[in-house]
Design a protein around this motif. Structure first.
Motif, mmCIF file in Angstrom:
data_model
loop_
_atom_site.group_PDB
_atom_site.id
_atom_site.type_symbol
_atom_site.label_atom_id
_atom_site.label_comp_id
_atom_site.label_asym_id
_atom_site.label_seq_id
_atom_site.Cartn_x
_atom_site.Cartn_y
_atom_site.Cartn_z
ATOM 1 N N ALA A 121 -4.927 9.909 8.741
ATOM 2 C CA ALA A 121 -3.705 10.504 9.315
ATOM 3 C C ALA A 121 -2.546 9.525 9.185
ATOM 4 O O ALA A 121 -1.417 9.912 8.862
ATOM 5 N N GLU A 122 -2.814 8.248 9.413
ATOM 6 C CA GLU A 122 -1.760 7.231 9.310
ATOM 7 C C GLU A 122 -1.288 7.085 7.860
ATOM 8 O O GLU A 122 -0.085 6.994 7.589
ATOM 9 N N VAL A 123 -2.251 7.079 6.930
ATOM 10 C CA VAL A 123 -1.910 6.978 5.507
ATOM 11 C C VAL A 123 -1.027 8.155 5.102
ATOM 12 O O VAL A 123 0.028 7.985 4.473
ATOM 13 N N ILE A 124 -1.432 9.361 5.492
ATOM 14 C CA ILE A 124 -0.694 10.561 5.090
ATOM 15 C C ILE A 124 0.709 10.561 5.699
ATOM 16 O O ILE A 124 1.695 10.864 5.021
ATOM 17 N N ALA A 125 0.816 10.169 6.972
ATOM 18 C CA ALA A 125 2.135 10.108 7.618
ATOM 19 C C ALA A 125 3.032 9.121 6.868
ATOM 20 O O ALA A 125 4.215 9.380 6.628
ATOM 21 N N ASN A 126 2.461 7.988 6.472
ATOM 22 C CA ASN A 126 3.223 6.968 5.772
ATOM 23 C C ASN A 126 3.663 7.412 4.389
ATOM 24 O O ASN A 126 4.805 7.179 3.961
ATOM 25 N N VAL A 127 2.742 8.057 3.684
ATOM 26 C CA VAL A 127 3.038 8.541 2.333
ATOM 27 C C VAL A 127 4.134 9.620 2.394
ATOM 28 O O VAL A 127 5.053 9.645 1.569
ATOM 29 N N ARG A 128 4.047 10.491 3.405
ATOM 30 C CA ARG A 128 5.093 11.522 3.609
ATOM 31 C C ARG A 128 6.443 10.849 3.848
ATOM 32 O O ARG A 128 7.460 11.252 3.289
ATOM 33 N N GLN A 129 6.431 9.833 4.708
ATOM 34 C CA GLN A 129 7.668 9.104 5.031
ATOM 35 C C GLN A 129 8.313 8.515 3.776
ATOM 36 O O GLN A 129 9.520 8.354 3.713
ATOM 37 N N GLN A 130 7.481 8.187 2.790
ATOM 38 C CA GLN A 130 7.980 7.607 1.537
ATOM 39 C C GLN A 130 8.465 8.692 0.578
ATOM 40 O O GLN A 130 8.825 8.397 -0.563
ATOM 41 N N GLY A 131 8.414 9.962 1.014
ATOM 42 C CA GLY A 131 8.942 11.068 0.218
ATOM 43 C C GLY A 131 8.038 11.534 -0.908
ATOM 44 O O GLY A 131 8.506 12.157 -1.862
ATOM 45 N N LYS A 132 6.739 11.243 -0.802
ATOM 46 C CA LYS A 132 5.806 11.660 -1.859
ATOM 47 C C LYS A 132 5.401 13.126 -1.683
ATOM 48 O O LYS A 132 5.328 13.630 -0.558
ATOM 49 N N ASP A 133 5.091 13.788 -2.820
ATOM 50 C CA ASP A 133 4.682 15.198 -2.809
ATOM 51 C C ASP A 133 3.190 15.368 -2.608
ATOM 52 O O ASP A 133 2.714 16.413 -2.190
ATOM 53 N N ARG A 134 2.427 14.342 -3.020
ATOM 54 C CA ARG A 134 0.970 14.498 -2.982
ATOM 55 C C ARG A 134 0.288 13.146 -2.924
ATOM 56 O O ARG A 134 0.886 12.115 -3.235
ATOM 57 N N ILE A 135 -0.981 13.198 -2.521
ATOM 58 C CA ILE A 135 -1.792 11.987 -2.482
ATOM 59 C C ILE A 135 -3.106 12.299 -3.186
ATOM 60 O O ILE A 135 -3.687 13.367 -2.972
ATOM 61 N N SER A 136 -3.520 11.381 -4.069
ATOM 62 C CA SER A 136 -4.761 11.621 -4.807
ATOM 63 C C SER A 136 -5.737 10.474 -4.551
ATOM 64 O O SER A 136 -5.371 9.429 -3.976
ATOM 65 N N LEU A 137 -6.978 10.656 -4.978
ATOM 66 C CA LEU A 137 -8.016 9.627 -4.819
ATOM 67 C C LEU A 137 -9.145 9.942 -5.781
ATOM 68 O O LEU A 137 -9.218 11.046 -6.333
ATOM 69 N N THR A 138 -10.023 8.956 -5.972
ATOM 70 C CA THR A 138 -11.271 9.223 -6.683
ATOM 71 C C THR A 138 -12.419 8.835 -5.755
ATOM 72 O O THR A 138 -12.295 7.886 -4.968
ATOM 73 N N VAL A 139 -13.509 9.582 -5.845
ATOM 74 C CA VAL A 139 -14.662 9.329 -4.978
ATOM 75 C C VAL A 139 -15.941 9.565 -5.785
ATOM 76 O O VAL A 139 -16.017 10.533 -6.555
ATOM 77 N N TYR A 140 -16.903 8.660 -5.623
ATOM 78 C CA TYR A 140 -18.175 8.761 -6.334
ATOM 79 C C TYR A 140 -18.794 10.134 -6.072
ATOM 80 O O TYR A 140 -18.903 10.554 -4.923
ATOM 81 N N GLU A 141 -19.184 10.811 -7.139
ATOM 82 C CA GLU A 141 -19.664 12.202 -7.000
ATOM 83 C C GLU A 141 -20.858 12.331 -6.046
ATOM 84 O O GLU A 141 -21.054 13.375 -5.436
ATOM 85 N N LYS A 142 -21.668 11.235 -5.938
ATOM 86 C CA LYS A 142 -22.847 11.309 -5.069
ATOM 87 C C LYS A 142 -22.555 10.915 -3.624
ATOM 88 O O LYS A 142 -23.449 10.917 -2.788
ATOM 89 N N ASN A 143 -21.311 10.562 -3.329
ATOM 90 C CA ASN A 143 -20.925 10.163 -1.970
ATOM 91 C C ASN A 143 -20.568 11.421 -1.171
ATOM 92 O O ASN A 143 -19.407 11.718 -0.908
ATOM 93 N N THR A 144 -21.620 12.181 -0.808
ATOM 94 C CA THR A 144 -21.395 13.514 -0.229
ATOM 95 C C THR A 144 -20.653 13.462 1.101
ATOM 96 O O THR A 144 -19.861 14.345 1.412
ATOM 97 N N ARG A 145 -20.916 12.388 1.882
ATOM 98 C CA ARG A 145 -20.249 12.276 3.181
ATOM 99 C C ARG A 145 -18.732 12.141 2.993
ATOM 100 O O ARG A 145 -17.946 12.816 3.660
ATOM 101 N N ALA A 146 -18.344 11.263 2.058
ATOM 102 C CA ALA A 146 -16.909 11.065 1.837
ATOM 103 C C ALA A 146 -16.268 12.320 1.244
ATOM 104 O O ALA A 146 -15.159 12.705 1.638
ATOM 105 N N VAL A 147 -16.979 12.985 0.322
ATOM 106 C CA VAL A 147 -16.420 14.209 -0.283
ATOM 107 C C VAL A 147 -16.188 15.262 0.819
ATOM 108 O O VAL A 147 -15.128 15.899 0.871
ATOM 109 N N ALA A 148 -17.162 15.383 1.734
ATOM 110 C CA ALA A 148 -17.019 16.343 2.855
ATOM 111 C C ALA A 148 -15.845 15.954 3.753
ATOM 112 O O ALA A 148 -15.074 16.813 4.196
ATOM 113 N N PHE A 149 -15.710 14.658 3.996
ATOM 114 C CA PHE A 149 -14.607 14.136 4.832
ATOM 115 C C PHE A 149 -13.256 14.480 4.209
ATOM 116 O O PHE A 149 -12.347 14.969 4.883
ATOM 117 N N TYR A 150 -13.126 14.261 2.893
ATOM 118 C CA TYR A 150 -11.851 14.543 2.224
ATOM 119 C C TYR A 150 -11.561 16.042 2.191
ATOM 120 O O TYR A 150 -10.414 16.459 2.374
#
Ligand code: COA
Length: 180
Positions: A121-150
């Motif tokens: 939430a803090e990252v997204i608020a900060n990125v918005r404040q910087q005037g960005k349209d989107r935020i991207s990331l890469t996550v290991y395909e087998k990291n199911t917990r992180a994929v579910a979190f995102y």
């Protein structure tokens, strides 16, 4: 300070605070980041590749550079003066309308207690404040917990990428969240 950060500090039920990293956090962060990287990837990655990546990326000097850089933000989750989670976002990764979430890690003892959500939430608020349209990331395909979190946090899979750890090549999902 953003609203999300203020909420993190004042919400006593959470028992942790969210704040920007300082240069004086570099050594503890390097140690914490190396531990979390090992814990997360030791099952699927050869030890020599893992250690090669760690010794290149998680030194106090490298962490200090990332903390002090104007092009990135490092946010910590702290409980009783210990780091229990952190995130690192690149503000100008490739194109100026997009930010890139490079890392987000929570101490295993704190997983499932909203620390990851508070950091994100803090990252997204900060990125918005910087005037960005989107935020991207890469996550290991087998990291199911992180994929579910995102996915729960509004990110969609938009492609795949190869992540090199030492000699080992792993397939990552590319995920993106639109902010406008
Ligand atoms: C991914 C990670 C950052 C999530 O942080 P967290 O503090 O555990 O997440 P939260 O407690 O804020 O959970 C938020 C949501 O994530 C999802 N989630 C969390 N744990 C989950 C699990 N075991 N299985 C499925 N979904 C899960 C849920 O949707 C959860 O929402 P809910 O509590 O309303 O059900 C954390 O698990 C982590 O550090 N993992 C290891 C490092 C890592 O993989 N980082 C990402 C590298 S790209």
């Amino acid at each position: 300070m953003t609203n999300a950060m203020a909420q993190g500090i004042t919400n006593l039920e959470r028992q942790f605070e969210i704040r920007f990293a300082l240069p004086s956090d570099a050594s503890s962060l390097a140690k914490f980041a190396a531990e979390q990287f090992r814990t997360t990837y030791s099952t699927d990655t050869p030890e020599s590749d893992l250690e090669a990546y760690i010794s290149e990326n998680f030194t106090p000097v490298k962490q200090c550079e990332e903390i002090e850089s104007h092009r990135s933000r490092v946010v910590l989750a702290i409980s009783r003066e210990d780091i229990i989670g952190y995130s690192h976002v690149e503000l100008d990764e490739g194109d100026t309308r997009s930010a890139f979430l490079n890392r987000i890690y929570v101490d295993p003892a704190w997983k499932g207690k909203s620390v990851g959500s508070a950091l994100l939430a803090e990252v997204i608020a900060n990125v918005r404040q910087q005037g960005k349209d989107r935020i991207s990331l890469t996550v290991y395909e087998k990291n199911t917990r992180a994929v579910a979190f995102y996915k729960k946090s509004g990110f969609d899979v938009i492609g795949t990428d190869i992540f090199q750890v030492g000699d080992d090549k792993q397939t990552d999902f590319v995920m993106e969240k639109r902010l406008v």
